[in-house]
Write an enzyme that holds these catalytic residues in place. Structure first.
Site, PDB file in Angstrom:
ATOM      1  N   LYS A 139     -13.053   5.848   7.025  1.00 49.52           N
ATOM      2  CA  LYS A 139     -13.419   6.883   6.046  1.00 49.52           C
ATOM      3  C   LYS A 139     -14.935   6.956   5.896  1.00 49.52           C
ATOM      4  CE  LYS A 139     -12.468   6.396   1.595  1.00 49.52           C
ATOM      5  NZ  LYS A 139     -13.689   6.709   0.802  1.00 49.52           N
ATOM      6  N   HIS A 147       0.842  -1.193   0.000  1.00 49.96           N
ATOM      7  CA  HIS A 147       0.000   0.000   0.000  1.00 49.96           C
ATOM      8  C   HIS A 147       0.879   1.245   0.000  1.00 49.96           C
ATOM      9  CE1 HIS A 147      -3.162  -2.675   0.300  1.00 49.96           C
ATOM     10  NE2 HIS A 147      -3.972  -2.041   1.131  1.00 49.96           N
TER      11      HIS A 147
END
Length: 957
Positions: A605, A158
């Site tokens: 999120k 990532h």
């Protein structure tokens, strides 16, 4: 201080006082050498500018005043473009060097603790074993735990690691020299060390900080593999030895146990090369490449160690006996040198090396470091290689050679069990949407179902179950499929090929992103059937309508629940999954074990910090209930990121805070981006982090829980409180991020999100779709951006509003009682204590003054005021209630080591933030006025500042 054992508090305070002075001296030393390099390479004018800014920044951190802040801002605004680049680079490296010094002194502090003979510190396996013994856990129970446990750090690619490998390598060398400096005994040795430090820092200064080209998947594979020779290959076997020795000390009557010694409870995993979700660059070729490179790393290590062992085991048959088995192994060696005719161990090891070299070539290696003597047959399995090493060990044991085993031979033998020939298990991951597209095409071309994608969930499930019973395939080699379908099927066939070549542990799990229904999981079973990874054993008496009585699949189907709604439906989906007779049969073949992955990033999120944590907690408890009903062992895979907003924070405390019954010796967790470098670049730090994982899992799994009557009622009350707080926090967070008109525009202007997307720090895009919607933005750049502007909003927003709403309209006495309840939760409930501690860490890195400068980038004053004023008010509320709950008026009082580290690092990060704002302002204006004349150097300066801030804060992604 919340939930911090007294011995940990006292040790932390003492450790801080012990290291603060020497740490300051080392930071000054490295800063002085960097200053000398700057003076020589950049000239006295640049040096004077940088030094003035440095002194002003330090002064501002010590005594924050409006005057010093204005002075710093004015100096930075007046810099030319060339000066700006030099200052950004200088402060980036100041920050890097400060990190090196901090790591060194934390290592020294840890080592002093071990040498002093003081009680083991929290997070050590020794203390975990002692606590368990005191709680009545037997040695037999602990041995059983280790024989069945699996703990796996999974390295991912990532894109949050902003540093180039060249930079990381140079910094490791500086760290080595700084450590060696303490062993310099004479003025000459000290001078030589200073000269070497100067040379390495000068090299670092002249090494390009940014990547000019985007990382490829192969680059990411190589970066991930670089940590194995540094840390994992040596430290994991050593940790096994350490834990075994500590076990013998705590349970001396247990004796040595072969099952305990040979258990492989700690193994490595990887997503690099196998994670296709949102990354079109990952395919069957990258999977093959990953395993070839992984295999080369471990076989190179084996060959290097066997070669060294041959030099060490020089015993002559004239002076010591050998076992008949060892003699046979030596006689099978191609070594016929008359000089070694009586050195049977060496002859045997030469034969072992020859076979290893042949194995490496067979598995794809193209560069064998040392040519072997003669030829030998490749090892067919790692177990065969391990058996040869065991023959050598057994011969030494039976001939008074025990002391010769542990230094190297025992470690290699243990490494074979841990790493095999595959090194790390490669996970596969893909989005459920892609699986649906592929099966829709297969169904349509086979004329089974023309509109699979339009079916409702029940119809999909029925169709998939019926198809799984069929003895024929949907796929036909005579049909031309779309590139997507052809690629996905080829990838699964590649997985089968890899398992046959490198062993079953090379690929074991298939993770489904965006799992929202049972059909998402059944689709992957059907795709395995289509590619030979699931096979059914049909008998003559099997009913075609019911399917075969026996079946087996090679890859465990692992759902990934990411968003808040996904988490809320996870237990129901898993209940339906385990109710399917075929699935229940396959799970039994997996040892009655099923893995479930939980996503921390997207849930944060989606719903904010507090709600994400609460929903993850609830989901884990619900999963335990469902799995217990079916008699299946649950293994949770925690998809944690670097920032607290993405599940980051201390791993040991996070494991201890897991709900009862959710660990049970089974845990996997992701290690991402810059966290991999900070945790595993240094062997000693890496070993400590690995031990924290094992100790936390051991303690959480076996520590007897408080009697139901003692804490259950209290826990139920605490959970109800947190549920109510979560509802309030969710509304506050969603209202700001998803319901406030103009928030997306504010975010894109007041953070460097678009500039982050341009950085060459990963092989996949920042957004899943080509839009500016927050929903489509990946969680990593979302958190990364808030870290850059020093708000770190995903790690705290909503907490203050939640408590305000919860206390609203309460009379003073009731309000005081509620606050007392929150304080008790922080003292008595590890989950809430860890949540509060992580938020405390986030707020220690938050700086409202710097964030206000980023807000000034938003030229629409009404929008700026509307959003930033709300964020400011929420930060003030959150800080107020945090202090009320913990009783601490300062940040990180419960973690003085981190507080000390930040105190030394932040003065080097602050100027980078101010400069970044100024550069963003200039660059964006120039781009708007005349896009074709936008200065590439200005963009480079912004990217350099992003790099420096990320490296300085350490957990920005």
């Amino acid at each position: 201080m919340a939930n911090v054992p007294s011995e940990q508090k006292n040790f932390a305070k003492k450790s801080t006082s012990d290291i603060d002075g020497p740490l300051r001296e080392d930071i000054r030393l490295l800063g002085r050498i960097l200053g000398d390099v700057l003076r020589e390479k950049e000239g006295i004018e640049i040096f004077d500018i940088i030094e003035t800014i440095r002194r002003t920044a330090i002064s501002f951190r010590r005594e924050p005043t409006g005057q010093s802040n204005k002075k710093l801002g004015r100096m930075l605004r007046e810099l030319s473009k060339e000066q700006t680049i030099a200052v950004v680079r200088a402060f980036s490296y100041f920050s890097h060097l400060a990190n090196i010094a901090v790591d060194k002194h934390q290592n020294i502090s840890h080592r002093k603790k071990l040498i002093s003979g003081a009680p083991p510190e929290p997070g050590s396996a020794a203390l975990a074993l002692r606590r368990l013994k005191e709680a009545g856990v037997s040695g037999a129970e602990i041995k059983k735990f280790f024989s069945e446990a699996l703990m796996t750090p999974v390295l991912t690619a990532h894109p949050t690691e902003v540093q180039r490998k060249s930079t990381l390598d140079a910094e490791r060398e500086i760290a080595r020299l700084l450590t060696e400096r303490d062993r310099a005994l004479t003025p000459r040795e000290l001078a030589e060390n200073t000269d070497m430090l100067y040379a390495r820092i000068a090299t670092l200064w002249q090494t390009r900080m940014l990547r000019y080209s985007k990382l490829t998947v192969v680059d990411e594979i190589n970066n991930g593999l670089s940590y194995y020779p540094l840390t994992f290959l040596q430290e994991i076997p050593r940790l096994f030895d350490t834990i075994e020795s500590e076990f013998m000390e705590v349970f001396p009557s247990e004796g040595k146990d072969a099952a305990f010694s040979s258990s492989n409870y700690l193994q490595m995993g990887s997503w690099i090369g196998g994670d296709r979700d949102g990354n079109p660059n990952v395919n069957g070729d990258t999977m093959r490449d990953a395993l070839v490179r992984q295999s080369s790393v471990i076989l190179d290590y084996y060959m290097e160690q066997v070669h060294a062992l041959g030099a060490e085991l020089s015993m002559s048959a004239l002076l010591t006996n050998v076992s008949p088995e060892l003699m046979a192994l030596a006689d099978a060696s191609p070594d016929n040198s008359p000089h070694r005719v009586d050195e049977h161990y060496r002859r045997a090891l030469i034969g072992v090396y020859t076979r290893l070299a042949a194995t490496a070539r067979q598995l794809g290696a193209t560069n064998i470091m040392r040519h072997e003597i003669g030829t030998g047959a490749p090892y067919s399995t790692p177990e065969e290689f391990g058996a040869d090493l065991q023959t050598i060990i057994d011969s030494l044991k039976s001939n008074a050679g025990m002391p010769l085993i542990r230094p190297r031979l025992g470690s290699i033998r243990r490494a074979v069990d841990i790493f095999g020939f595959h090194l790390a298990t490669l996970d596969m991951r893909q989005s459920s949407e892609i699986h649906e597209h592929v099966l829709a095409e297969l169904f349509s071309n086979a004329k089974v179902e023309l509109n699979y994608g339009e079916l409702d969930e029940d119809s999909k499930v029925q169709l998939l179950l019926n198809e799984l019973k069929q003895p024929r395939l949907l796929y036909s080699p005579f049909i031309r499929y779309s590139p997507e379908t052809a690629s996905e099927l080829e990838i699964l066939r590649t997985a089968k090929e890899i398992r046959q070549r490198y062993g079953e542990r090379s690929i074991r799990n298939y993770i489904i992103s965006h799992t929202r229904n049972l059909s998402d999981m059944l689709e992957v079973l059907l795709l395995q059937k289509e590619t030979g990874l699931l096979w059914e054993k049909w008998d003559d008496d099997d009913d075609m309508s019911l399917g075969p009585k026996d079946a087996e699949n090679e890859l465990m189907v692992v759902p990934l629940f990411e968003t808040i709604p996904d988490l809320q439906h996870a237990a129901e989906i898993m209940q339906r999954w385990m109710s399917v007779p075929l699935v229940r049969h396959l799970i039994k073949k997996q040892g009655d074990l099923q893995e479930v992955m939980l996503g921390y990033s997207d849930s944060n999120k989606d719903g904010g910090f507090l709600t994400s944590n609460w929903e993850l907690y609830k989901t884990e408890k619900e999963l335990v209930t469902v799995f217990d009903q079916y008699g299946v062992k649950l293994r949770l895979f925690h998809g944690r990121g670097g920032t607290v907003g993405r599940g980051g924070g201390p791993s040991y405390e996070a494991i201890l805070a897991q709900p009862a019954g959710t660990v049970n010796g089974q845990i996997r967790l992701t290690e991402q981006g810059e966290i991999i470098a900070s945790k595993y670049s240094h062997p000693e730090i890496g070993a400590r982090n690995l031990e924290l994982l094992v100790a936390g899992t051991l303690e959480t799994s076996l520590m007897p829980h408080a009697p139901e009557s003692a804490f259950a009622k209290q826990l139920a009350q605490y959970e109800q409180v947190l549920s109510e707080l979560s509802d309030h926090a969710y509304k506050a967070y969603r209202n700001l991020v998803y319901e406030t008109v103009g928030f997306t525009d504010y975010f894109y202007i007041a953070t460097p999100i678009e500039e982050i997307a341009e950085l060459n720090i990963g092989s996949r895009p920042a957004s899943r779709k080509s839009t500016r919607r927050i929903e489509d933005l990946r969680a990593i750049p979302w958190g990364f951006s808030w870290g850059q502007c020093r708000l770190l909003l995903p790690g705290w927003y909503g907490f203050g509003s939640a408590i305000t709403a919860w206390l609203k309209d309460e009379e003073p006495r009731k309000r005081s009682e509620k606050i007392a309840t929150l304080q008790a939760m922080a003292r008595e409930w590890p989950f809430f204590a860890t949540l509060i501690s992580n938020m405390d860490m986030v707020l220690s890195k938050t700086d409202l003054g710097i964030a206000a400068c980023y807000a000034e980038l938003v030229t629409d004053k009404k929008l700026r005021s509307q959003i930033f004023d709300r964020i400011t008010a929420e930060l003030e509320r959150t800080t107020e209630y945090l202090e009320l709950i913990t009783g601490d008026k300062e940040r990180l009082l419960s973690n003085p080591l981190l507080a000390s580290s930040l105190r030394h690092r932040l003065p080097y990060i602050d100027p980078l933030n101010y400069l970044q704002v100024e550069m963003l302002k200039r660059y964006r204006k120039a781009t708007m006025d005349a896009p074709e004349t936008a200065d590439a150097r200005a963009r480079r300066g912004i990217h350099l500042s992003i790099n420096g801030i990320a490296a300085g804060l350490r957990n920005t992604g």
